[in-house]
Design a protein around this motif. Sequence first.
Motif, PDB file in Angstrom:
ATOM      1  N   VAL A  93       0.907  -1.232   0.071  1.00  0.00           N
ATOM      2  CA  VAL A  93       0.087   0.008  -0.077  1.00  0.00           C
ATOM      3  C   VAL A  93       0.964   1.085   0.006  1.00  0.00           C
ATOM      4  O   VAL A  93       1.880   1.335   0.781  1.00  0.00           O
ATOM      5  CB  VAL A  93      -0.936  -0.091   1.279  1.00  0.00           C
ATOM      6  N   ARG A  94       0.778   2.167  -0.762  1.00  0.00           N
ATOM      7  CA  ARG A  94       1.280   3.368  -1.062  1.00  0.00           C
ATOM      8  C   ARG A  94       0.569   4.560  -0.912  1.00  0.00           C
ATOM      9  O   ARG A  94      -0.441   4.703  -1.603  1.00  0.00           O
ATOM     10  CB  ARG A  94       2.039   3.494  -2.478  1.00  0.00           C
ATOM     11  N   ASN A  95       1.115   5.587   0.057  1.00  0.00           N
ATOM     12  CA  ASN A  95       0.722   6.960  -0.012  1.00  0.00           C
ATOM     13  C   ASN A  95       1.201   7.989  -0.597  1.00  0.00           C
ATOM     14  O   ASN A  95       0.871   8.902  -1.092  1.00  0.00           O
ATOM     15  CB  ASN A  95       0.579   7.353   1.677  1.00  0.00           C
ATOM     16  N   ALA A  97       4.563   8.307  -3.549  1.00  0.00           N
ATOM     17  CA  ALA A  97       5.227   7.542  -4.468  1.00  0.00           C
ATOM     18  C   ALA A  97       6.892   7.613  -4.209  1.00  0.00           C
ATOM     19  O   ALA A  97       7.573   8.416  -3.807  1.00  0.00           O
ATOM     20  CB  ALA A  97       5.428   8.449  -5.979  1.00  0.00           C
ATOM     21  N   ALA A  98       7.426   6.359  -4.024  1.00  0.00           N
ATOM     22  CA  ALA A  98       8.633   5.941  -3.528  1.00  0.00           C
ATOM     23  C   ALA A  98       9.118   4.851  -4.135  1.00  0.00           C
ATOM     24  O   ALA A  98       8.377   4.075  -4.729  1.00  0.00           O
ATOM     25  CB  ALA A  98       8.831   6.086  -2.069  1.00  0.00           C
ATOM     26  N   GLY A  99      10.370   4.352  -4.215  1.00  0.00           N
ATOM     27  CA  GLY A  99      10.898   3.116  -4.583  1.00  0.00           C
ATOM     28  C   GLY A  99      10.412   2.649  -5.784  1.00  0.00           C
ATOM     29  O   GLY A  99      10.637   3.425  -6.748  1.00  0.00           O
ATOM     30  N   SER A 100       9.905   1.185  -6.162  1.00  0.00           N
ATOM     31  CA  SER A 100       9.775   0.980  -7.400  1.00  0.00           C
ATOM     32  C   SER A 100       8.625   1.658  -7.923  1.00  0.00           C
ATOM     33  O   SER A 100       8.737   1.711  -9.444  1.00  0.00           O
ATOM     34  CB  SER A 100       9.648  -0.538  -7.153  1.00  0.00           C
ATOM     35  N   MET A 101       7.628   2.193  -7.367  1.00  0.00           N
ATOM     36  CA  MET A 101       6.751   2.851  -8.024  1.00  0.00           C
ATOM     37  C   MET A 101       7.098   4.051  -8.662  1.00  0.00           C
ATOM     38  O   MET A 101       6.727   4.357  -9.850  1.00  0.00           O
ATOM     39  CB  MET A 101       5.497   3.188  -7.070  1.00  0.00           C
ATOM     40  N   ALA A 102       7.932   4.895  -7.974  1.00  0.00           N
ATOM     41  CA  ALA A 102       8.408   6.080  -8.186  1.00  0.00           C
ATOM     42  C   ALA A 102       9.298   5.865  -9.821  1.00  0.00           C
ATOM     43  O   ALA A 102       9.312   6.345 -10.807  1.00  0.00           O
ATOM     44  CB  ALA A 102       9.418   6.798  -7.440  1.00  0.00           C
ATOM     45  N   GLY A 128      11.872 -12.746  -8.483  1.00  0.00           N
ATOM     46  CA  GLY A 128      11.803 -11.656  -7.933  1.00  0.00           C
ATOM     47  C   GLY A 128      10.635 -10.897  -7.441  1.00  0.00           C
ATOM     48  O   GLY A 128      10.409  -9.469  -7.933  1.00  0.00           O
ATOM     49  N   ASP A 129       9.735 -11.708  -6.920  1.00  0.00           N
ATOM     50  CA  ASP A 129       8.231 -11.092  -6.657  1.00  0.00           C
ATOM     51  C   ASP A 129       7.757 -10.046  -7.737  1.00  0.00           C
ATOM     52  O   ASP A 129       7.472  -8.994  -7.329  1.00  0.00           O
ATOM     53  CB  ASP A 129       8.341 -10.190  -5.402  1.00  0.00           C
ATOM     54  N   PRO A 130       7.102 -10.693  -8.864  1.00  0.00           N
ATOM     55  CA  PRO A 130       6.729 -10.003  -9.716  1.00  0.00           C
ATOM     56  C   PRO A 130       5.430  -9.340  -9.445  1.00  0.00           C
ATOM     57  O   PRO A 130       4.544  -9.742  -8.727  1.00  0.00           O
ATOM     58  CB  PRO A 130       6.634 -10.629 -11.147  1.00  0.00           C
ATOM     59  N   ASP A 175       4.828   3.980   2.387  1.00  0.00           N
ATOM     60  CA  ASP A 175       4.332   2.950   1.963  1.00  0.00           C
ATOM     61  C   ASP A 175       4.545   1.743   2.774  1.00  0.00           C
ATOM     62  O   ASP A 175       5.520   1.849   3.793  1.00  0.00           O
ATOM     63  CB  ASP A 175       4.874   2.663   0.258  1.00  0.00           C
ATOM     64  N   PHE A 176       4.200   0.562   2.527  1.00  0.00           N
ATOM     65  CA  PHE A 176       4.391  -0.474   3.313  1.00  0.00           C
ATOM     66  C   PHE A 176       3.929  -1.956   2.778  1.00  0.00           C
ATOM     67  O   PHE A 176       3.123  -1.831   1.765  1.00  0.00           O
ATOM     68  CB  PHE A 176       3.812  -0.431   4.631  1.00  0.00           C
ATOM     69  N   LYS A 177       4.620  -3.025   3.010  1.00  0.00           N
ATOM     70  CA  LYS A 177       4.015  -4.496   2.666  1.00  0.00           C
ATOM     71  C   LYS A 177       3.562  -5.200   3.473  1.00  0.00           C
ATOM     72  O   LYS A 177       3.962  -5.360   4.859  1.00  0.00           O
ATOM     73  CB  LYS A 177       5.520  -4.986   1.910  1.00  0.00           C
ATOM     74  N   LEU A 178       2.457  -5.865   3.418  1.00  0.00           N
ATOM     75  CA  LEU A 178       1.906  -6.765   4.139  1.00  0.00           C
ATOM     76  C   LEU A 178       1.408  -8.284   3.598  1.00  0.00           C
ATOM     77  O   LEU A 178       1.786  -8.495   2.602  1.00  0.00           O
ATOM     78  CB  LEU A 178       0.391  -6.351   4.418  1.00  0.00           C
ATOM     79  N   PRO A 195      10.474  -1.224  10.187  1.00  0.00           N
ATOM     80  CA  PRO A 195      11.107  -0.404   9.015  1.00  0.00           C
ATOM     81  C   PRO A 195      11.780  -1.469   7.994  1.00  0.00           C
ATOM     82  O   PRO A 195      12.223  -0.804   6.881  1.00  0.00           O
ATOM     83  CB  PRO A 195      12.475   0.053   9.913  1.00  0.00           C
ATOM     84  N   ASP A 196      11.982  -2.598   8.000  1.00  0.00           N
ATOM     85  CA  ASP A 196      12.246  -3.537   7.049  1.00  0.00           C
ATOM     86  C   ASP A 196      10.992  -3.557   5.931  1.00  0.00           C
ATOM     87  O   ASP A 196      11.520  -3.912   4.810  1.00  0.00           O
ATOM     88  CB  ASP A 196      12.363  -5.015   7.443  1.00  0.00           C
ATOM     89  N   THR A 197       9.890  -3.553   6.345  1.00  0.00           N
ATOM     90  CA  THR A 197       8.890  -3.797   5.549  1.00  0.00           C
ATOM     91  C   THR A 197       7.969  -2.615   5.082  1.00  0.00           C
ATOM     92  O   THR A 197       6.941  -2.318   4.366  1.00  0.00           O
ATOM     93  CB  THR A 197       7.724  -4.704   5.857  1.00  0.00           C
ATOM     94  N   CYS A 198       8.271  -1.413   5.859  1.00  0.00           N
ATOM     95  CA  CYS A 198       7.568   0.005   5.541  1.00  0.00           C
ATOM     96  C   CYS A 198       8.713   1.112   5.240  1.00  0.00           C
ATOM     97  O   CYS A 198       9.823   1.135   5.725  1.00  0.00           O
ATOM     98  CB  CYS A 198       6.808   0.504   6.900  1.00  0.00           C
ATOM     99  N   ARG A 199       8.093   1.928   4.638  1.00  0.00           N
ATOM    100  CA  ARG A 199       8.854   3.310   4.490  1.00  0.00           C
ATOM    101  C   ARG A 199       8.453   4.364   5.536  1.00  0.00           C
ATOM    102  O   ARG A 199       7.323   4.624   5.267  1.00  0.00           O
ATOM    103  CB  ARG A 199       8.764   3.858   2.937  1.00  0.00           C
TER     104      ARG A 199
HETATM  105  O1  C5P Z   1      10.584  -1.447  -3.516  1.00  0.00           O
HETATM  106  P1  C5P Z   1       9.148  -1.038  -3.379  1.00  0.00           P
HETATM  107  O2  C5P Z   1       9.183   0.432  -3.515  1.00  0.00           O
HETATM  108  O3  C5P Z   1       8.127  -1.749  -4.355  1.00  0.00           O
HETATM  109  O4  C5P Z   1       8.698  -1.360  -1.871  1.00  0.00           O
HETATM  110  C1  C5P Z   1       7.351  -1.099  -1.491  1.00  0.00           C
HETATM  111  C2  C5P Z   1       7.187  -1.157   0.051  1.00  0.00           C
HETATM  112  O5  C5P Z   1       7.275  -2.546   0.172  1.00  0.00           O
HETATM  113  C3  C5P Z   1       8.401  -0.751   0.949  1.00  0.00           C
HETATM  114  O6  C5P Z   1       7.938  -0.205   2.005  1.00  0.00           O
HETATM  115  C4  C5P Z   1       9.372  -2.115   1.084  1.00  0.00           C
HETATM  116  O7  C5P Z   1      10.190  -1.735   2.277  1.00  0.00           O
HETATM  117  C5  C5P Z   1       8.300  -3.178   1.051  1.00  0.00           C
HETATM  118  N1  C5P Z   1       8.661  -4.206   0.558  1.00  0.00           N
HETATM  119  C6  C5P Z   1       8.793  -5.350   1.387  1.00  0.00           C
HETATM  120  N2  C5P Z   1       9.195  -6.475   0.536  1.00  0.00           N
HETATM  121  C7  C5P Z   1       9.396  -6.828  -0.544  1.00  0.00           C
HETATM  122  C8  C5P Z   1       9.189  -5.562  -1.348  1.00  0.00           C
HETATM  123  C9  C5P Z   1       8.850  -4.532  -0.805  1.00  0.00           C
HETATM  124  O8  C5P Z   1       8.731  -5.307   2.772  1.00  0.00           O
HETATM  125  N3  C5P Z   1       9.960  -8.021  -0.996  1.00  0.00           N
END
Ligand code: C5P
Length: 234
Positions: A93-95, A97-102, A128-130, A175-178, A195-199
Amino acid sequence: MKKTAMVYEGKAKRVYRTDDEKLFVMEFKDDATAFNGQKRGTIRDKGELNNKISAVLFELLEKNGIKTHFVKLLSDREMLVKAVNILPLEVIVRNIAAGSMAKRLGLEEGLELKRPVLEFCYKSDELGDPMINTYHVLAMDLAAEDEIRFIEETSFRVNEILKEYLINKGIVLVDFKLEFGRFGGEILLADEISPDTCRFWDAKTREKLDKDRFRRDLGRVEEAYKEILSRVKV
Ligand code: C5P
């Protein structure tokens, strides 16, 4: 409750069975990887910090009616969780734009999105988690239609709860990953929220307080994780 055989070892966690078939122990490691395992390292005390940060955030979500796998903290690096069957999906979920979306869409990092964006990725290290969409989820039988709907609604609710809680602590949730898992007839929020899974960005300075410090060699990685724990703690 006794920890028994290891059922899973990932990049940042190990999961063990217990003598209760409905419960797992999740152990957080200091190991860090980025760019699908191409960059490796360790972040001092990360396991402990992510365990504690995740516990605070899972408890917050539970209090707000979100069903999670979290049961309780067991030690500095371990939490007791419900023995879910993880769905092979990453829900992002993204609020902002950053990372791969940007990168993918040519957007400036930091651009406020008009509304939150939800993305599904297929959990596969080899691929690579497509990114996939709900048609792929259904066609590949990764989840049922009602499960997808529930996951989407829950993820947006999680976003609202976390966003509001964190902004009061001076943290912007970029943004973050669930991840979700099946448990009996239910879908529970699982994995970790850290902080590993969220920005996480500092609300005033926009300083990055998450794994991007490791990914992008920005330095002061441990300090950022510590700062997040000290701010989220009640
Ligand atoms: O890299 P990307 O911009 O797609 O990541 C979006 C969000 O998902 C980031 O908060 C990143 O930490 C998280 N993420 C994750 N595990 C992954 C890919 C992304 O926790 N395998």
